[in-house]
Scaffold this motif. Structure first.
Motif, mmCIF file in Angstrom:
data_model
loop_
_atom_site.group_PDB
_atom_site.id
_atom_site.type_symbol
_atom_site.label_atom_id
_atom_site.label_comp_id
_atom_site.label_asym_id
_atom_site.label_seq_id
_atom_site.Cartn_x
_atom_site.Cartn_y
_atom_site.Cartn_z
ATOM 1 N N HIS A 11 0.852 -1.273 -0.028
ATOM 2 C CA HIS A 11 -0.025 0.046 -0.076
ATOM 3 C C HIS A 11 0.683 1.196 -0.040
ATOM 4 C CE1 HIS A 11 0.627 -0.864 4.371
ATOM 5 N NE2 HIS A 11 0.246 0.688 4.639
ATOM 6 N N LEU A 12 0.130 2.457 -0.361
ATOM 7 C CA LEU A 12 0.811 3.796 -0.272
ATOM 8 C C LEU A 12 0.398 4.498 0.861
ATOM 9 C CD1 LEU A 12 0.093 4.859 -3.949
ATOM 10 C CD2 LEU A 12 1.915 3.515 -3.515
ATOM 11 N N VAL A 13 1.147 5.381 1.499
ATOM 12 C CA VAL A 13 0.803 6.026 2.725
ATOM 13 C C VAL A 13 0.825 7.374 2.526
ATOM 14 C CG1 VAL A 13 1.530 6.388 5.197
ATOM 15 C CG2 VAL A 13 1.977 4.150 4.048
ATOM 16 N N VAL A 14 -0.383 8.068 2.732
ATOM 17 C CA VAL A 14 -0.485 9.383 2.826
ATOM 18 C C VAL A 14 -0.784 10.019 4.102
ATOM 19 C CG1 VAL A 14 -1.835 11.311 1.787
ATOM 20 C CG2 VAL A 14 -1.628 9.476 0.485
ATOM 21 N N ALA A 15 0.424 10.923 4.763
ATOM 22 C CA ALA A 15 0.353 11.376 5.837
ATOM 23 C C ALA A 15 -0.459 12.883 5.828
ATOM 24 C CB ALA A 15 1.817 11.663 6.417
ATOM 25 N N ALA A 16 -1.143 13.102 6.791
ATOM 26 C CA ALA A 16 -1.703 14.343 7.121
ATOM 27 C C ALA A 16 -1.899 14.606 8.536
ATOM 28 C CB ALA A 16 -3.206 14.067 6.388
ATOM 29 N N ARG A 17 -2.045 16.174 8.641
ATOM 30 C CA ARG A 17 -2.147 16.869 9.902
ATOM 31 C C ARG A 17 -3.196 16.355 10.547
ATOM 32 N NH1 ARG A 17 -0.951 22.844 7.901
ATOM 33 N NH2 ARG A 17 -2.554 22.113 6.268
ATOM 34 N N HIS A 40 -4.573 2.685 15.755
ATOM 35 C CA HIS A 40 -3.387 1.862 16.173
ATOM 36 C C HIS A 40 -2.888 2.287 17.587
ATOM 37 C CE1 HIS A 40 -3.336 2.862 11.595
ATOM 38 N NE2 HIS A 40 -3.391 1.794 11.678
ATOM 39 N N ALA A 41 -3.382 1.836 18.611
ATOM 40 C CA ALA A 41 -3.155 2.145 19.735
ATOM 41 C C ALA A 41 -1.365 2.188 20.258
ATOM 42 C CB ALA A 41 -3.732 1.095 20.739
ATOM 43 N N ARG A 42 -0.938 1.300 19.558
ATOM 44 C CA ARG A 42 0.636 1.266 19.965
ATOM 45 C C ARG A 42 1.268 2.650 19.329
ATOM 46 N NH1 ARG A 42 4.427 -4.013 19.557
ATOM 47 N NH2 ARG A 42 6.520 -2.978 20.579
ATOM 48 N N MET A 43 0.695 3.196 18.327
ATOM 49 C CA MET A 43 1.588 4.139 17.529
ATOM 50 C C MET A 43 0.715 5.670 17.985
ATOM 51 S SD MET A 43 4.197 3.586 15.891
ATOM 52 C CE MET A 43 5.329 1.922 15.601
ATOM 53 N N GLY A 44 -0.196 5.327 18.347
ATOM 54 C CA GLY A 44 -1.207 6.755 18.586
ATOM 55 C C GLY A 44 -1.722 7.390 17.493
ATOM 56 N N THR A 45 -2.188 6.555 16.340
ATOM 57 C CA THR A 45 -2.436 7.256 15.041
ATOM 58 C C THR A 45 -3.798 6.473 14.688
ATOM 59 O OG1 THR A 45 -1.263 5.310 13.833
ATOM 60 C CG2 THR A 45 -0.229 7.263 14.201
ATOM 61 N N HIS A 46 -4.430 6.951 13.658
ATOM 62 C CA HIS A 46 -5.599 6.466 13.035
ATOM 63 C C HIS A 46 -5.545 6.686 11.656
ATOM 64 C CE1 HIS A 46 -8.130 10.353 13.969
ATOM 65 N NE2 HIS A 46 -6.935 10.605 13.496
ATOM 66 N N ASN A 47 -6.437 5.898 10.965
ATOM 67 C CA ASN A 47 -6.429 5.841 9.369
ATOM 68 C C ASN A 47 -7.470 5.856 8.708
ATOM 69 O OD1 ASN A 47 -6.898 3.267 9.552
ATOM 70 N ND2 ASN A 47 -4.905 2.396 8.776
ATOM 71 N N ILE A 61 -3.142 8.469 6.978
ATOM 72 C CA ILE A 61 -3.009 8.276 8.341
ATOM 73 C C ILE A 61 -2.338 9.586 9.028
ATOM 74 C CG2 ILE A 61 -0.415 7.702 7.759
ATOM 75 C CD1 ILE A 61 -0.627 5.440 10.110
ATOM 76 N N SER A 62 -2.905 9.753 10.296
ATOM 77 C CA SER A 62 -2.514 10.880 10.852
ATOM 78 C C SER A 62 -2.229 10.596 12.375
ATOM 79 C CB SER A 62 -3.625 12.013 10.940
ATOM 80 O OG SER A 62 -4.762 11.802 11.306
ATOM 81 N N ILE A 63 -1.922 11.485 13.181
ATOM 82 C CA ILE A 63 -1.775 11.439 14.661
ATOM 83 C C ILE A 63 -3.352 11.552 15.171
ATOM 84 C CG2 ILE A 63 -1.299 12.266 16.725
ATOM 85 C CD1 ILE A 63 1.286 13.493 15.431
ATOM 86 N N ASP A 64 -3.822 10.638 16.083
ATOM 87 C CA ASP A 64 -4.900 10.622 16.600
ATOM 88 C C ASP A 64 -4.985 11.249 17.978
ATOM 89 O OD1 ASP A 64 -7.468 9.853 18.048
ATOM 90 O OD2 ASP A 64 -7.185 7.870 18.059
ATOM 91 N N PRO A 65 -5.636 12.510 17.739
ATOM 92 C CA PRO A 65 -5.685 13.465 18.793
ATOM 93 C C PRO A 65 -6.290 12.783 20.093
ATOM 94 C CG PRO A 65 -7.529 14.088 17.417
ATOM 95 C CD PRO A 65 -6.659 12.899 16.628
ATOM 96 N N GLU A 66 -7.134 11.783 20.257
ATOM 97 C CA GLU A 66 -7.666 11.112 20.999
ATOM 98 C C GLU A 66 -6.744 10.038 21.866
ATOM 99 O OE1 GLU A 66 -11.315 9.686 20.384
ATOM 100 O OE2 GLU A 66 -12.306 11.545 19.744
ATOM 101 N N ALA A 67 -5.747 9.576 21.204
ATOM 102 C CA ALA A 67 -4.873 8.594 21.831
ATOM 103 C C ALA A 67 -3.647 9.132 22.683
ATOM 104 C CB ALA A 67 -4.172 7.905 20.535
#
Length: 205
Positions: A11-17, A40-47, A61-67
Motif C-alpha cells: 500500500h501507499l501511505v499519505v500522511a496528514a495533519r 493503532h493504539a501502539r502508535m497513537g495514530t488512526h487511518n 494516516i495521521s496522529i490520533d488526537p484522542e490517543a
C-alpha cells in the motif's frame, strides 16, 4: 487478494495533519473518499483506506488526537509532519520480514480490529531515503484490508521514486526484491503515484 505473495507493493501511505484533512484531500484528487479504518493504539495514530485494486490500497494516516502518546516515535515521520497531505512512504508485504529488515528496524507486532501484522521501520520513525525505500509488513491471521474495501475502480498504474543517490536506492530495492516493481527517476518528487480514475491518470505526490 492473496496476502501471502512474496515481496510486493502492499500500500501507499499519505500522511496528514488530521485525518479529516487527509480524507478531504484524497476525495478532491481522486473523486472518492477513503473509508474510515481504525486506530493503532501502539502508535497513537488512526487511518482511512481506499482500494486501488485487489492487491493494493492507499492509506491516509495521521496522529490520533484522542490517543495517548506512544512510548517511542510514531511511524511514517508523523511526529515531524507539516504541510498539506502527501505521499510519504510505501509499504511492501513479505513473508521474510526478519531476514529483510535492517538492524535498526524492529519487527513490531501490530493490531487494528481483527487485522494482525508485523511491521518493520526505523527506530526513529523516519522513512528511509526520503520514503523511497518501503517499510515492510508481514500480514498474520485475520485477513487483509483489500479483501474488505469497496472497489471503486481505481487502479495504481505506476509508482515512481526519485532520490539523489539513485544507485543506493536501486541497491536497496534489489536487496528487497522490489527493483522491478517500481520505476526510478532522476528528479521530481520523491514519490509519485499514477492512479487510473475513470479512464484518466491522476498523479499523487
Amino acid at each position: 487478494m492473496d496476502a501471502r505473495c512474496e515481496n510486493a507493493l502492499d500500500h501507499l501511505v499519505v500522511a496528514a495533519r488530521s485525518l479529516g484533512e487527509g480524507i478531504g484531500h484524497i476525495a478532491q484528487r481522486l473523486g472518492v473518499a477513503p473509508t474510515l479504518g481504525g486506530k493503532h493504539a501502539r502508535m497513537g495514530t488512526h487511518n482511512a483506506l481506499l482500494s486501488l485494486g485487489p492487491d493494493c490500497y492507499l492509506e491516509v494516516i495521521s496522529i490520533d488526537p484522542e490517543a495517548s502518546a506512544p512510548e517511542g516515535p510514531r511511524w511514517f515521520g508523523l511526529d515531524r509532519f507539516t504541510g498539506i497531505p502527501r505521499l510519504v512512504n510505501w509499504v511492501a508485504r513479505t513473508q521474510s520480514i526478519d531476514r529483510l529488515r535492517q538492524p535498526d528496524e524492529p519487527a513490531l507486532d501490530m493490531q487494528r480490529g481483527d487485522f494482525r501484522w508485523r511491521f518493520a521501520a526505523p527506530f526513529d520513525g523516519q522513512p528511509r531515503l526520503g520514503g523511497t525505500v518501503p517499510a515492510l509488513i508481514q500480514w498474520q491471521d485475520g485477513g487483509h484490508p483489500c479483501n474488505r474495501l469497496p472497489d471503486h475502480g481505481l487502479r495504481l498504474k505506476r509508482l515512481t521514486l526519485s532520490y539523489a543517490d539513485s544507485g543506493h536506492l536501486h541497491n536497496e530495492l534489489t536487496r528487497l526484491g522490489l527493483a522491478e516493481r517500481v520505476q526510478l527517476a532522476g528528479n521530481g518528487a520523491a514519490l509519485r503515484a499514477e492512479i487510473l480514475v475513470a479512464g484518466k491518470v491522476v498523479e499523487l505526490s
